[in-house]
Design an enzyme around this catalytic site. Sequence first.
Site, PDB file in Angstrom:
ATOM      1  N   VAL A 146      34.621  32.871  43.426  1.00 13.47           N
ATOM      2  CA  VAL A 146      34.579  32.863  44.881  1.00 13.47           C
ATOM      3  C   VAL A 146      33.175  33.242  45.320  1.00 13.47           C
ATOM      4  O   VAL A 146      32.626  34.245  44.859  1.00 13.47           O
ATOM      5  CB  VAL A 146      35.598  33.852  45.486  1.00 13.47           C
ATOM      6  N   GLY A 171      38.110  35.245  39.360  1.00 11.90           N
ATOM      7  CA  GLY A 171      39.471  35.463  38.892  1.00 11.90           C
ATOM      8  C   GLY A 171      39.821  34.489  37.794  1.00 11.90           C
ATOM      9  O   GLY A 171      38.959  33.807  37.232  1.00 11.90           O
ATOM     10  N   GLY A 172      41.114  34.424  37.483  1.00 19.06           N
ATOM     11  CA  GLY A 172      41.562  33.590  36.388  1.00 19.06           C
ATOM     12  C   GLY A 172      41.370  32.105  36.629  1.00 19.06           C
ATOM     13  O   GLY A 172      41.343  31.318  35.691  1.00 19.06           O
ATOM     14  N   ASP A 229      52.231  37.400  43.220  1.00 18.19           N
ATOM     15  CA  ASP A 229      51.119  38.101  42.570  1.00 18.19           C
ATOM     16  C   ASP A 229      50.453  39.073  43.540  1.00 18.19           C
ATOM     17  O   ASP A 229      49.229  39.130  43.654  1.00 18.19           O
ATOM     18  CB  ASP A 229      50.092  37.099  42.032  1.00 18.19           C
ATOM     19  N   GLY A 263      38.794  30.767  38.743  1.00 25.43           N
ATOM     20  CA  GLY A 263      37.463  30.357  39.150  1.00 25.43           C
ATOM     21  C   GLY A 263      36.702  31.432  39.904  1.00 25.43           C
ATOM     22  O   GLY A 263      37.084  32.601  39.912  1.00 25.43           O
TER      23      GLY A 263
END
Length: 343
Positions: free
Chosen positions: A35, A30-31, A146, A33
């Site tokens: 996972v 994602g924005g 979000d 980092g």
Amino acid sequence: MEEPEVFLSEQHLQRAATNDFSDSNKLGEGGFGVVQKGKLEDGREIAVKRLSKNSGQGDEEFKNEVLLMAKLEHRNLVRLLGFSLKGAERLLVYEFVPNGSLDGFIFDRNKHEPLDWHTRYKIIRGIAKGLVYLHNDSGFRIIHRDLKAANVLLDSEMNPKIADFGMARLFFQDQSGSNTRRIVGTFGYMSPEYAKHGQISVKLDVFSFSVLLLEIVSGQRNGSFRNPDSRENVEYMLSFAWRKWQEGGAKKMIDPVLMGSGDGVSVGDMLRCVHIGLLCVQEKGEQRPTMASVQVMLSRVSVTLPLPSKPAYFSSVAKEMETELTKAYDTQNDASITDLYPR
């Protein structure tokens, strides 16, 4: 309420649990980092979120997520197990949720069979329960900011778990809301009072929930909703839903896979969800129901639903919708938007 139970060293997480953050263990990105999947010494599978060292918001997101998630425990929220801090390295350790994110099931049918209505309805109700806990039952008032399909994970029994609290805001119960000049979130899921004026309240999450609900019912992304009456016309989903509702043709909002499934489900239940969705995207925040009310509407079909009014955003084509929202964002001098389109 339990505190995060494991505080692991960066060395252990990197070398043992995640095999040096091997790409083969990558679950998503994602924005903020990457996972990755890992395993603890006792055999438990985990998900390790490694915040990007180049992200200007990494430290703030890390502290926010740890402090918030340490206070929360609910079956429809992903559980934080621990974290690691070493120099510039920031690692968050979560329970592993085996079926990944909801968007993979709803929008990527090359990888998954379409979800039946029973499963979709269970997911919708579970997300609603998680939001009621955040807004009312956690002892705080937490606004996620979000909520979208990419931030809902599915466990082995397809129960939803709301994830990614890096942008969430916490209020005391007697606080009705706040304002911010730093707009964060995802294009197409933001309520107008937030996008235009930075007003934060629980009705922001209600709006986002509605967009997600309509995506689940239709099987299409809000930002690229294709009008089933035309092969070429890409339309804003809320506009299409409202028009068809007024014309008495709300069945057009239902995923054709569900209409032809023959599993004995009532089309009326699906139309009721479309109705609830339209109630949750009305222009003024005070017109939208609370998530507690939405939960009652979803659970009790005997509850009479009020008539919805025109959605907050209304445009005949997606390009006009994009222009309208872009103008709203441009009014914020310090705007920070994680995605211009849903992930």
